[in-house]
Motif scaffolding. Structure first.
Motif: not given
Length: 274
Positions: A69-77, A79-86
């Motif tokens: 679930a945590i990794l799904d949240g990372v993936a969603a973020m 996709a939304e804001v890019g790696v630098v926005g995580v």
């Protein structure tokens, strides 16, 4: 007499190649006579990325579900804001996980991104092995059919996981080779080489390797360009990727037909026209 004693001392110590007339090293010095602390200061450290801290591995099914679930949240973020926005807070919000639970498994955001890259790498390993094991008569396919069968598992995965390319690129060093999973690119090249070898058994290993690397290089280059455009432009770029690789494989088929015509003996079965 004093000189002879020094020679005997050197021979007894067994310092092969040492100059017996050299001044004795200072106490604590290394074999070259230099103070180790001075040597360390004189030698700059090798450059390289700091490795991400290792995440804690869940021991129970409940923990594994939480990590997914945590990794799904990372993936969603991503996709939304890019790696630098995580951020950890953003992942907590998207995954419905308490921040304390995230830190229980992942010490920092880099560890989360690395774990997500690990998950993608395993998924790609499964797909490359499945593609190679498919009972496909590759020589009988047209150039376009060959390219479509080759691209399909990768493009399908990229569409389902829009975070894949940004995460893998974030893990890449010079030359585009991912530092965490350098085998990723090689697996795709090996699959392309396998298909080419099925279609062109007359080529040498060096020729197969060069052409497979070219195919994957074109594929990687155009896919990296799809990270920026709007969806309509991305669709067009993917279409151009298929056209470019189809033209390349078709040229290879023309070359094969010419080589077969020039050789005596049974001719190789020609691929179907597309």
């Amino acid at each position: 007499m004093e000189t002879e004693k020094r020679w005997e001392a050197v021979r007894g110590a067994g310092h092969a190649g040492a100059d017996p007339r050299a001044e004795p090293a200072a106490p604590g010095a290394g074999p070259d006579g230099m103070d180790p602390s001075v040597a360390e200061r004189a030698t700059p450290p090798l450059p390289g990325p700091e490795p991400a801290a290792a995440p804690r591995q869940p021991q129970q099914e409940r923990g594994r579900r939480r990590v997914d679930a945590i990794l799904d949240g990372v993936a969603a973020m991503v996709a939304e804001v890019g790696v630098v926005g995580v951020t950890v807070h953003g992942v907590a919000k998207r995954s419905g996980t308490a921040i304390g639970s995230i830190y229980h498994f992942f010490p920092d955001r880099e560890a989360m991104l690395s774990a997500l890259a690990d998950r993608h790498a395993e998924a790609m390993r499964i797909r490359t092995e499945a593609l190679r094991a498919e009972p496909v008569d590759w020589p009988a396919l047209s150039a376009q059919e060959t390219v479509r069968r080759f691209l399909a598992p990768f493009l399908t995965y990229f569409d389902a996981h829009p975070d894949y390319l940004p995460v893998i690129r974030a893990m890449s060093g010079p030359g585009g080779v991912t530092r965490r999973h350098p085998e990723l690119l090689m697996r795709v090249i090996e699959v392309a080489a396998f298909i080419l070898r099925e279609r062109r058994p007359d080529l040498t290993d060096e020729e197969i390797g060069a052409r497979a690397t070219t195919i994957v290089g074109v594929m990687e280059g155009l896919l990296s360009m799809t990270l920026r455009p709007v969806p309509s432009a991305r669709t067009q770029l993917l279409h151009e990727l298929e056209r470019a690789l189809t033209a390349y494989v078709a040229a290879d088929d023309i070359e094969a037909a010419g080589s077969a015509a020039a050789r005596p003996g049974p001719r190789r079965r020609a691929p179907r026209e597309h």
